[in-house]
Scaffold this active site. Structure first.
Site, PDB file in Angstrom:
ATOM      1  N   LYS A 175       0.885  -1.179   0.000  1.00  0.00           N
ATOM      2  CA  LYS A 175       0.000   0.000   0.000  1.00  0.00           C
ATOM      3  C   LYS A 175       0.914   1.218   0.000  1.00  0.00           C
ATOM      4  CE  LYS A 175      -1.931   3.041   2.100  1.00  0.00           C
ATOM      5  NZ  LYS A 175      -1.729   4.484   1.798  1.00  0.00           N
ATOM      6  N   GLY A 228       6.578   5.719   8.492  1.00  0.00           N
ATOM      7  CA  GLY A 228       5.713   6.897   8.555  1.00  0.00           C
ATOM      8  C   GLY A 228       5.843   7.574   9.909  1.00  0.00           C
ATOM      9  N   SER A 229       4.756   8.203  10.331  1.00  0.00           N
ATOM     10  CA  SER A 229       4.821   9.002  11.558  1.00  0.00           C
ATOM     11  C   SER A 229       4.741   8.135  12.816  1.00  0.00           C
ATOM     12  CB  SER A 229       3.671  10.001  11.578  1.00  0.00           C
ATOM     13  OG  SER A 229       2.446   9.312  11.760  1.00  0.00           O
ATOM     14  N   VAL A 232       0.961   7.306  13.728  1.00  0.00           N
ATOM     15  CA  VAL A 232       0.344   6.185  13.013  1.00  0.00           C
ATOM     16  C   VAL A 232       1.054   4.876  13.363  1.00  0.00           C
ATOM     17  CG1 VAL A 232      -0.176   5.221  10.733  1.00  0.00           C
ATOM     18  CG2 VAL A 232      -0.468   7.663  11.146  1.00  0.00           C
ATOM     19  N   GLY A 233       2.371   4.948  13.494  1.00  0.00           N
ATOM     20  CA  GLY A 233       3.145   3.745  13.825  1.00  0.00           C
ATOM     21  C   GLY A 233       2.688   3.138  15.132  1.00  0.00           C
ATOM     22  N   GLU A 250       9.364   2.090  11.169  1.00  0.00           N
ATOM     23  CA  GLU A 250      10.410   3.076  10.878  1.00  0.00           C
ATOM     24  C   GLU A 250       9.730   4.434  10.985  1.00  0.00           C
ATOM     25  OE1 GLU A 250      13.573   4.400  10.855  1.00  0.00           O
ATOM     26  OE2 GLU A 250      13.646   2.255  10.443  1.00  0.00           O
ATOM     27  N   CYS A 284      13.481  11.236   6.937  1.00  0.00           N
ATOM     28  CA  CYS A 284      13.532  10.801   8.347  1.00  0.00           C
ATOM     29  C   CYS A 284      14.886  11.136   8.931  1.00  0.00           C
ATOM     30  CB  CYS A 284      13.374   9.302   8.498  1.00  0.00           C
ATOM     31  SG  CYS A 284      12.138   8.602   7.497  1.00  0.00           S
ATOM     32  N   GLN A 331       0.883  19.547   4.465  1.00  0.00           N
ATOM     33  CA  GLN A 331       2.229  19.537   5.026  1.00  0.00           C
ATOM     34  C   GLN A 331       2.798  20.964   5.062  1.00  0.00           C
ATOM     35  OE1 GLN A 331       3.454  17.189   6.643  1.00  0.00           O
ATOM     36  NE2 GLN A 331       5.563  17.907   6.928  1.00  0.00           N
ATOM     37  N   GLU A 385       9.186  16.176  15.252  1.00  0.00           N
ATOM     38  CA  GLU A 385       9.601  16.086  13.856  1.00  0.00           C
ATOM     39  C   GLU A 385       8.764  17.045  13.008  1.00  0.00           C
ATOM     40  OE1 GLU A 385       8.858  12.428  11.478  1.00  0.00           O
ATOM     41  OE2 GLU A 385      10.998  12.562  11.056  1.00  0.00           O
TER      42      GLU A 385
HETATM   43  C1  UN1 Z   1      14.145   8.493   4.876  1.00  0.00           C
HETATM   44  O1  UN1 Z   1      14.465   9.638   5.079  1.00  0.00           O
HETATM   45  O2  UN1 Z   1      12.997   8.122   5.093  1.00  0.00           O
HETATM   46  O3  UN1 Z   1      19.589   8.494   4.607  1.00  0.00           O
HETATM   47  C2  UN1 Z   1      15.081   7.507   4.323  1.00  0.00           C
HETATM   48  C3  UN1 Z   1      19.073   8.885   3.560  1.00  0.00           C
HETATM   49  C4  UN1 Z   1      18.352   7.969   2.595  1.00  0.00           C
HETATM   50  C5  UN1 Z   1      17.244   7.248   3.235  1.00  0.00           C
HETATM   51  C6  UN1 Z   1      16.362   8.138   3.992  1.00  0.00           C
HETATM   52  N1  UN1 Z   1      19.259   7.146   1.887  1.00  0.00           N
HETATM   53  O4  UN1 Z   1      19.075  10.021   3.244  1.00  0.00           O
END
Ligand code: UN1
Length: 494
Positions: A175, A228-229, A232-233, A250, A284, A331, A385
């Site tokens: 999804k 995701g966030s 939600v996680g 993650e 992230c 956003q 975040e």
């Molecule tokens: C992410 O930001 O969700 O470290 C992944 C990085 C990437 C992966 C990021 N290769 O910038």
């Protein structure tokens, strides 16, 4: 009329049962529609899980190298189509063309890496305490899995999930994020073209609250991989906990780059600008906190501002542009609200802080690169975040405090330190509570052969990519074969 795309269920491209569709639009130009996609509900998820269940037995019995060969072929297809995919990615989610190329490349690299894993798939052999008894461990697929991916890496992150699921022998329902359905479709097409059997990978487009929830809740799904966030996680992990499903999370982070007095400031400034503003801060791993030693602070700040003021903001297809739009209107509002929160909390706005409007900006979600000074560790902008082009400087005058500040959020994905002092380097490696630690390198730019994931609320202990990737999708089975012709009892019992 925008082109209409479909779900991919049991090897067939099908519309949502409801017949409803949603559109994918360019965040740099909302008049451009990339396509319309099935707005799927529980009945579509049900059909996809059924297809994955039907395909499971044959797939788990298919030799691992044969499973993995599909990834090699898909990687070659992506390599051939790299430029086309990168351009569509920039149009669908905004980031600059060179970053989109990097995203596709990361997907290709990981497909090749996991293709090789198909000829390893190592277990262990270990001795038995008894004569004529042989022991070993083998990996066993966890079954049908749900893969829920974000929009910020529309190829790389889905590949982080899809590729190891395929090698592991799982069948899956993917999804993708509703903001990047076109790239998800193209990725699945490449795996179809690579000859992946029907039902091994199914694609269901739609929104988290309908398709996502139905997937997590489905009884046939034995594991969920989610990026995701935190919010939600947490909901997904709670549900999976109750149902005893495997889940790997993650989630958010609040990454940090520490600048010590002996840092090479040219490098530290460039790494900060790249880490904070690449992908418009929507990674992230984005550098959203700069912990800077007083001895370097004045010069670092001046140079960073100079670097940021030269950044061209605009459409990611323009090769001069360094800062592209943020993903959507919602956003954009969220980031602007955080900027207001920062001002109210007493951080000093050094540059940016506003939405860009006017020529070239009116049809997109553009925010100027934003740098705060006088951020303190307890402020919301230092704790939460933001996922936008916003970073802030926190002062310090010693390494203990710098490390303490770095660790002072609930997250722990990526941290960096700029210094040449060997003691500070090793203290950072030892003490930072982050899954990824960089020394004299930016917080972004993780390479696929290393495990990717975070400590504390960033995740739940799993890692994607790297040699650990298979752990997400397999169980360990301990196997013992007794060829003594006797019933032997372990633990010294006669
Ligand atoms: C992410 O930001 O969700 O470290 C992944 C990085 C990437 C992966 C990021 N290769 O910038």
């Amino acid at each position: 009329m925008a082109e209409e795309y479909r779900n991919y269920i049991g090897g067939k491209w099908v519309a949502a049962e409801s017949g409803e569709m949603f559109e994918s639009r360019n965040p740099a130009n909302r008049d451009e529609v990339l396509g319309s996609f099935p707005h799927s509900g529980p009945e579509d998820v049900d059909a996809a899980v059924q297809a994955a269940e039907d395909a499971y037995r044959d797939w788990m019995l298919t030799p691992v190298p044969e499973r993995a060969d599909h990834l090699m072929r898909a990687g070659l297809i992506l390599e051939r189509r790299k430029e086309e995919l990168a351009e569509l990615m920039t149009r669908e989610m905004g980031k600059t063309l060179k970053e989109s190329r990097g995203d596709v490349q990361e997907g290709i690299d990981f497909l090749f890496y996991m293709a090789g894993e198909g000829r390893r798939f190592f277990g262990h052999t270990m001795p038995s305490e008894l004569k004529n008894k042989f022991s070993m461990t083998v990996r066993h697929p966890i079954g049908v899995v749900g893969l829920i991916a974000p929009w910020n890496f529309p190829i790389a992150i889905p590949v982080w999930k899809i590729a190891p699921a395929i090698v592991a022998g799982c069948t899956s329902v993917f999804k993708p994020a509703q903001d990047t359905p076109l790239l998800a479709t193209l990725l699945v097409q490449s795996l179809e073209e690579a000859g992946l059997p029907a039902g091994v990978l199914n694609l269901v487009h739609g929104f988290g609250r309908e398709a996502g929830v139905a997937l997590v809740d489905h009884e046939g799904v034995r594991g969920v991989s989610f990026t995701g966030s935190l919010e939600v996680g947490r909901q997904i992990a709670e549900k999976c906990g109750r149902a005893m499903k495997r889940c790997s999370m993650e989630l958010g982070s609040k990454n940090v780059l520490i600048v010590m007095p002996d840092a090479d400031l040219d490098l530290a400034v460039e790494a900060s600008a790249w880490g904070a503003f690449a992908t418009s801060g929507q990674r992230c791993t984005a550098t959203s906190r700069l912990v800077v030693h007083d001895a370097a602070r004045k010069e670092f700040t001046e140079r960073l501002l100079e670097r940021v003021s030269g950044m061209k903001v605009g459409n990611g297809l323009d090769p001069e542009v360094e800062l592209a739009p943020v993903i959507n209107e919602q956003q954009k509002q969220r980031v602007l609200e955080y900027i207001e929160v920062g001002k109210k909390e007493g951080a000093t706005l050094l540059t940016g802080g506003e939405e860009l409007t006017g020529d070239g900006y009116d049809k997109g979600n553009f925010i100027a690169p934003t740098v705060f000074d006088d951020m303190t560790p307890d402020m919301r902008i230092a704790q939460e975040e933001i996922f936008g082009p916003v970073t802030g400087i926190i002062r310090t005058d010693e390494i203990d405090e710098a490390l303490r500040i770095a660790n002072s959020t609930q997250y722990g994905l990526s941290a960096s330190i700029y210094t040449h002092d060997i003691t500070n380097v090793f203290r950072a490696i030892q003490e930072l509570e982050f899954g990824i630690v960089y020394v004299n390198a930016p917080t972004i730019g993780a390479e696929i052969q290393l495990p990717f994931g975070g400590m504390k609320s960033t995740g739940n202990g799993h890692r994607e990519a790297g040699p650990q990737a298979l752990d997400e999708f397999t169980e360990w089975k301990a196997v013992s074969v007794d060829f003594s012709g006797k019933v032997q009892k372990a633990q010294g019992i006669d």
